[in-house]
Scaffold this motif. Structure first.
Motif, PDB file in Angstrom:
ATOM      1  N   ALA A  76       1.694  12.153   1.001  1.00  0.00           N
ATOM      2  CA  ALA A  76       0.507  11.952   0.175  1.00  0.00           C
ATOM      3  C   ALA A  76       0.899  11.369  -1.173  1.00  0.00           C
ATOM      4  O   ALA A  76       1.742  11.920  -1.878  1.00  0.00           O
ATOM      5  N   PHE A 124      -3.839   8.159  -5.681  1.00  0.00           N
ATOM      6  CA  PHE A 124      -4.497   6.891  -5.975  1.00  0.00           C
ATOM      7  C   PHE A 124      -5.773   7.157  -6.742  1.00  0.00           C
ATOM      8  O   PHE A 124      -6.461   8.138  -6.503  1.00  0.00           O
ATOM      9  N   ASP A 129      -9.224   5.805  -6.896  1.00  0.00           N
ATOM     10  CA  ASP A 129     -10.091   4.934  -6.113  1.00  0.00           C
ATOM     11  C   ASP A 129     -11.047   4.097  -6.946  1.00  0.00           C
ATOM     12  O   ASP A 129     -11.419   3.003  -6.571  1.00  0.00           O
ATOM     13  N   GLU A 173      -5.288  12.241  -3.497  1.00  0.00           N
ATOM     14  CA  GLU A 173      -4.050  12.090  -2.732  1.00  0.00           C
ATOM     15  C   GLU A 173      -4.395  11.665  -1.320  1.00  0.00           C
ATOM     16  O   GLU A 173      -5.277  12.253  -0.692  1.00  0.00           O
ATOM     17  N   LYS A 174      -3.722  10.627  -0.843  1.00  0.00           N
ATOM     18  CA  LYS A 174      -3.962  10.122   0.503  1.00  0.00           C
ATOM     19  C   LYS A 174      -2.628   9.835   1.165  1.00  0.00           C
ATOM     20  O   LYS A 174      -1.671   9.443   0.509  1.00  0.00           O
ATOM     21  N   GLU A 175      -2.594  10.029   2.473  1.00  0.00           N
ATOM     22  CA  GLU A 175      -1.395   9.691   3.241  1.00  0.00           C
ATOM     23  C   GLU A 175      -1.135   8.192   3.102  1.00  0.00           C
ATOM     24  O   GLU A 175      -2.067   7.394   3.155  1.00  0.00           O
ATOM     25  N   SER A 176       0.126   7.834   2.934  1.00  0.00           N
ATOM     26  CA  SER A 176       0.478   6.441   2.681  1.00  0.00           C
ATOM     27  C   SER A 176       1.650   6.015   3.557  1.00  0.00           C
ATOM     28  O   SER A 176       2.805   6.173   3.172  1.00  0.00           O
ATOM     29  N   THR A 198       0.234   1.111   2.967  1.00  0.00           N
ATOM     30  CA  THR A 198      -1.209   1.246   3.151  1.00  0.00           C
ATOM     31  C   THR A 198      -1.671   2.647   2.770  1.00  0.00           C
ATOM     32  O   THR A 198      -0.872   3.554   2.584  1.00  0.00           O
ATOM     33  N   GLN A 199      -2.976   2.794   2.667  1.00  0.00           N
ATOM     34  CA  GLN A 199      -3.562   4.115   2.467  1.00  0.00           C
ATOM     35  C   GLN A 199      -4.703   4.267   3.448  1.00  0.00           C
ATOM     36  O   GLN A 199      -5.096   3.300   4.107  1.00  0.00           O
ATOM     37  N   SER A 200      -5.218   5.432   3.570  1.00  0.00           N
ATOM     38  CA  SER A 200      -6.353   5.721   4.451  1.00  0.00           C
ATOM     39  C   SER A 200      -6.091   5.274   5.880  1.00  0.00           C
ATOM     40  O   SER A 200      -6.811   4.443   6.422  1.00  0.00           O
TER      41      SER A 200
END
Length: 156
Positions: A90, A93, A95, A105-108, A133-135
């Motif tokens: 994570a 970012f 947004d 926080e997003k998996e990348s 990438t994200q999401s």
């Protein structure tokens, strides 16, 4: 009965020139390619070590690795294609793009794919693209296209 000929000696290949092009924000300190080496086993069961050709901080994180295997074409020309993903975990970012917006926080994951061609004069060209990438891979944050040239020598 004839004895089979021993396999040709392995090739040790060294990257000599590198060109890197970023799209989006460059990621500092991603890796140093110049002077990196990889090894090509030849014979009945050809293979490349490391299997990702380029060794980097992503190498221990490799998931869903796939490759074409080493393919020999007309004489001593060889090709190899590889791809994999490397989860970075994570990352935070913003947004909204504004500093006052909430950070999430997003998996990348990083998606990597590459191609290698070794010519009959033992020179090579490789290209590798890495996309952060994200999401779940739907939005590219940064990408890096690397092209490199070098030469191989027989290991004795």
């Amino acid at each position: 009965m004839l004895a089979s000929a021993p396999p040709p000696p392995p090739l040790v290949c060294t990257i000599q020139t590198v060109e890197a092009r970023w799209s989006g924000h460059p990621i500092a300190g991603i890796r140093q390619l110049k002077q990196q080496q990889f090894r090509v086993e030849r014979g009945e069961n050809p293979a490349i070590e490391p299997r990702t050709v380029i060794d980097s901080r992503l190498t221990p994180l490799v998931e869903r690795f796939s490759s074409s295997g080493v393919e020999q074409i007309a004489g001593s020309r060889m090709t190899y294609h590889w791809s994999y993903e490397a989860p970075l975990g994570a990352l935070t970012f913003n947004d909204s793009g504004a500093s006052s917006g909430p950070a999430q926080e997003k998996e990348s994951p990083v998606a990597v794919s590459g191609d290698l061609v070794i010519d009959d004069q033992k020179g090579f060209e490789l290209s590798q693209q890495s996309r952060l990438t994200q999401s779940a891979g739907t939005k590219t944050l940064s990408s890096l296209l690397e092209t490199a040239h070098g030469s191989c020598r027989e290991q004795r």
